[in-house]
Design a protein around this motif. Structure first.
Motif, PDB file in Angstrom:
ATOM      1  N   LEU A 184      -7.770  -4.556  -5.286  1.00  0.00           N
ATOM      2  CA  LEU A 184      -6.447  -4.916  -4.782  1.00  0.00           C
ATOM      3  C   LEU A 184      -6.253  -4.408  -3.359  1.00  0.00           C
ATOM      4  O   LEU A 184      -5.793  -5.139  -2.464  1.00  0.00           O
ATOM      5  CB  LEU A 184      -5.374  -4.332  -5.707  1.00  0.00           C
ATOM      6  N   ARG A 190      -3.479 -10.016  -0.987  1.00  0.00           N
ATOM      7  CA  ARG A 190      -2.724  -9.373  -2.059  1.00  0.00           C
ATOM      8  C   ARG A 190      -2.107  -8.056  -1.576  1.00  0.00           C
ATOM      9  O   ARG A 190      -1.002  -7.694  -1.978  1.00  0.00           O
ATOM     10  CB  ARG A 190      -3.624  -9.125  -3.263  1.00  0.00           C
ATOM     11  N   LYS A 193       1.041  -8.703   0.371  1.00  0.00           N
ATOM     12  CA  LYS A 193       2.139  -9.036  -0.532  1.00  0.00           C
ATOM     13  C   LYS A 193       2.708  -7.778  -1.178  1.00  0.00           C
ATOM     14  O   LYS A 193       3.933  -7.627  -1.312  1.00  0.00           O
ATOM     15  CB  LYS A 193       1.649 -10.010  -1.592  1.00  0.00           C
TER      16      LYS A 193
END
Length: 857
Positions: A184, A190, A193
């Motif tokens: 991640l 990602r 975000k």
């Protein structure tokens, strides 16, 4: 270098795939690896990975190569070239970094700090341990540990809570949970975000830790902005009350950059001013002449024995101050001249019970040489010396004062820094004087690891000032004879609009404007864009001798010719309009006192100076003839009267040993002495009408009578006048102090070739496939065979011409493995071509522990 068909699995295999030229580059860059010569490439690789050797290699990297190694230390192990390029140039990329990175990786590979293909670059383990981030030794990158390293002590339940809070599916084990969290944090989309959902206060916390240090303190009940970061794993606890920003998070915030400021290009050496080369050479030549005169004046002052040597060695502070006054220079400059004379072998301690400093016999030889050769000797000694006069007056590690000529002044980096500073000056256009700040910035870029209390910066500053004092530079610019001293020629001048010749090598800041010469000779700070040479190979002894001779030849026409005359003036002075030839200078130094120095030296005649010449054995007629022969003007009448008047009184009184007596044919003079109150301290009494006796010794009696205005002469026991000639005190023959080397010396081509041949041969012996004899030990151990088996195998190999693998123990008991091709077996000895030593040798059979045949392949 071509990539091997099979990727290397270790540093030893990577070295084994190199050719001899590549190995020579490694051993030249890291000479400690062949001290002593390794037995094979495996031992070479082991030595290249030792901590001391790796630290030394890292200290000699330039800033960008070191930054590349630091980036590899925080990258994966192994790392691809693309990953490394991303860490150095960031997500946006950097053209300068992309252009310079191949050179940096090549340097690390050449020095065996990195090995492997571009797809699997590996930093040697010791270098990774030294450069990787840790709480005890923070990385210069400012990065912290990875998620995996930071979460090593966390409970599985806490890890699962972080994974769930980050929106990731829960896993059944901590390993997969940490891997998911790492995935991640390394996914740019990602991660953006995830950070987009954080409040600005939380992002501010991350930004403060982004460039390091990555550690922070939290309370038992953290604020909401910190709680959110802890819940998501963007901050991980490392100890009670301490959190760390994981490396993957910091890299995302930095845009992939491992360093805040990457420096792929060395800072350019800027010119502060530019002068005509002829002005620079003339100024430097004038200072070179002053340097010769200063050293000569120093040793002339110490001609009859200089200052005493301190018990701990060196000059006392009082003696250094006295020397500075005599030379009319500040004390630090006086320390420089004293140390320079010592480095050139012109000055040393005499080694007697009452030890004093004095000139050496080499000083007399030096005086007889032409001025240019004398200067070249001083310059050569200065360039190679490791003694550092700038440290005089400072303190050593034990808080003891460092004294001139004393111990503790050697700094092994001094010679290398001097060479490098002068080389940087040689890279400028002729006549250009650099700014000290740009020179220091360049040196810091070239050796960022070698801080040593900023010693290199101080050495560079001292070099610039000492080069000016010695006449290597003039007005701050390197003179033509200074370039020759380095063994380099004068570069072509860079014209306006010319491109830099070294741009492809990354050695310039840019191309464009050159330097226009300043006709006024004192220009403002001017930008210079040109090629600045990198560190050059050191000159051999023969090459250095040629360079020194060339420097002397270039300087010789610029030095003033010695004169054979002076200009006598009516005010009892003589003006020397330039340097004087040695017999004239020596005699004038006795007959007159120096009143002022400069372009022209002014000498003053006094009754004391004339008496000094008479004491040295000269007569009045000799002095008149000397002045008439060497003066371009008539001898002034006041000077002739002064000589005749002093000569008439000289020797009228005679002082001998009674303990001391005074005799004079004129008893009226003796009556005058007895009546003088100043004679009370001499305790005189009349023995005869023409003789006075004193309880003072003869020298004190001479001084006392001279202070009263008389001109007595000393006489011997036979009644002859004693001639007081200056006594030149010399030390026994002394050698100049040896410079302290900065690590092992760089091997020459002959030693490199021999070392590589021995390493290759030893590697062949240790890696050649061999048949396993029934009596042989495990693989890698020495074979064990009986004497009969050894003899039979040797005799068979002589007939077949095959090579054998033997175990051999020498007279010192050292065991080794060798590959030999037996030629003859007789008398208990085997004569064979030794592949390990690459020569024919004879071995006693009883020292061969065993023998095995080589495998067919």
């Amino acid at each position: 270098m071509s990539t091997p068909a099979t990727p290397p699995r270790s540093l030893a295999e990577a070295l084994r795939s190199r050719d001899d030229a590549s190995l020579a580059l490694l051993l030249r860059a890291r000479p400690d690896l062949i001290t002593p010569v390794p037995t094979d490439l495996t031992q070479l690789a082991t030595r290249a990975g030792t901590r001391a050797s790796v630290v030394r290699a890292l200290e000699r990297l330039d800033r960008f190569a070191l930054q590349t190694a630091e980036a590899l230390a925080v990258a994966g192990d192994p790392a691809s070239y693309e990953e490394l390029l991303g860490l150095m140039g960031g997500d946006a990329g950097d053209h300068a970094v992309a252009a310079a990175l191949p050179r940096a990786v090549g340097t690390l590979r050449e020095q065996a700090l990195v090995w492997g293909e571009d797809t699997r670059l590996r930093l040697v383990r010791t270098a990774r341990e030294l450069l990787a981030p840790s709480p005890q030794h923070p990385s210069p990158t400012g990065l912290g540990p990875t998620v995996q390293e930071a979460s090593a002590g966390m409970s599985p339940g806490r890890i699962q809570e972080i994974v769930t809070a980050a929106g990731l599916p829960s896993t059944h084990d901590s390993v997969s949970a940490v891997a998911a969290l790492t995935g991640l944090f390394t996914d740019r989309r990602r991660m953006a975000k995830l950070l987009g959902g954080l409040p600005e206060e939380s992002l501010d916390v991350l930004r403060r830790l982004m460039w390091g240090p990555p550690y922070g303190q939290v309370t038992a009940d953290p604020a909401p902005r910190l709680r959110r970061l802890l819940d998501l794993g963007l901050l991980l606890p490392t100890a009670p009350g301490t959190v760390v920003l994981p490396r993957e998070v910091a890299l995302h915030l930095r845009g992939g950059l491992a360093h805040r400021a990457t420096e792929p290009v060395p800072p350019v050496v800027e010119a502060a001013a530019s002068y005509r080369p002829q002005v620079v050479d003339a100024t430097a030549a004038g200072q070179a002449y002053t340097a010769l005169a200063t050293v000569e004046e120093l040793l002339k002052d110490w001609d009859e024995g200089g200052p005493a040597v301190l018990r701990a060695g060196g000059l006392s502070v009082r003696d250094l101050k006295r020397t500075a006054v005599a030379l009319d220079v500040p004390e630090p400059v006086a320390a420089f001249w004293v140390e320079l004379a010592y480095a050139a072998g012109l000055l040393a301690s005499d080694g007697e019970a009452d030890e004093r400093y004095a000139a050496t016999p080499a000083y007399d030889e030096w005086l007889e040489q032409p001025p240019a050769e004398r200067w070249a000797r001083l310059a050569e000694a200065w360039l190679a010396a490791t003694r550092t006069p700038g440290l005089v007056g400072g303190r050593d590690a034990k808080e003891r004062t460092l004294s001139a000529l004393g111990p503790g002044l050697d700094r092994s980096a001094a010679s290398e820094v001097r060479h490098r500073v002068l080389t940087l000056l040689a890279g400028l256009p002729e006549g250009a004087a650099p700014t000290a700040e740009s020179v220091l910035a360049r040196l810091r870029w070239e050796r960022p690891q070698r801080r040593e209390d900023d010693l290199r910066a101080r050495l560079a500053q001292w070099t610039l000032s000492e080069a000016e004092l010695l006449g290597v530079t003039g007005r701050g610019a390197l003179a033509a004879h200074g370039r020759a001293l380095l063994g380099v020629g004068a570069p072509g001048r860079v014209g306006a609009g010319s491109a830099s010749p070294g741009a492809a090598a990354g050695g310039v800041a840019g191309a464009g404007a050159g330097v226009a010469h300043d006709p006024a000779g004192a220009g403002d700070k001017l930008p210079v864009h040109h090629h600045v040479p990198g560190p050059a190979e050191p000159l051999s002894a023969a090459e250095q001798a040629v360079a020194v001779a060339a420097a002397g030849r270039l300087l010789a026409p610029l030095l003033p010719e010695p004169l054979d005359h002076v200009l006598l003036q009516a005010d009892l002075t003589a003006v020397a309009p330039g340097p004087l030839r040695r017999p004239l200078a020596d005699m004038l130094g006795v007959l007159a006192d120096v009143e002022s120095k400069g372009g022209a030296t002014v000498y003053r005649f006094t009754p004391g100076s004339v008496r000094r010449a008479l004491d040295a054995g000269q007569s009045a007629s000799d002095l008149h003839a000397f002045l008439t022969a060497h003066s371009r003007t008539p001898v002034p009448q006041p000077l002739a009267y002064l000589i005749d008047d002093v000569a008439r009184k000289h020797g009228h009184l005679r002082v001998g040993a009674a303990s001391a007596y005074v005799r004079c044919d004129d008893d009226a003079v003796l009556n005058e002495i007895l009546a003088d109150k100043r004679a009370a301290g001499l305790r005189l009494r009349r023995l005869a009408p023409t003789v006075l006796a004193s309880q003072a010794d003869p020298s004190a009696l001479l001084d006392g009578l001279r202070s009263m205005g008389f001109a007595p002469a000393a006489e011997s026991a036979e009644g002859d006048v004693l001639i007081a000639r200056a006594h030149a005190h010399r030390t026994p023959p002394r050698t100049a102090p040896e410079p302290v080397p900065d690590g092992p010396p760089v091997p020459d081509a002959t030693l490199l070739a021999a070392a590589i041949r021995a390493i290759r041969a030893g590697d062949l012996a240790s890696t050649t496939p061999r048949k396993q004899a029934p009596s042989a030990g495990p693989t890698g151990e020495l074979p064990r065979t009986s004497s009969a088996e050894t003899l039979a195998t040797m005799q068979a190999a002589v007939l077949t011409g095959e090579a054998l693998w033997i175990g051999y123990v020498n007279a010192e008991g050292a065991a080794s493995q060798r590959v030999i091709a037996p030629v003859r077996v007789e008398g208990g000895f085997v004569t064979a071509y030794d592949h390990t030593a690459d020569e024919v040798r004879t071995y006693p059979l009883h020292r061969i522990t065993g023998v095995a045949e080589l495998a067919d392949d």
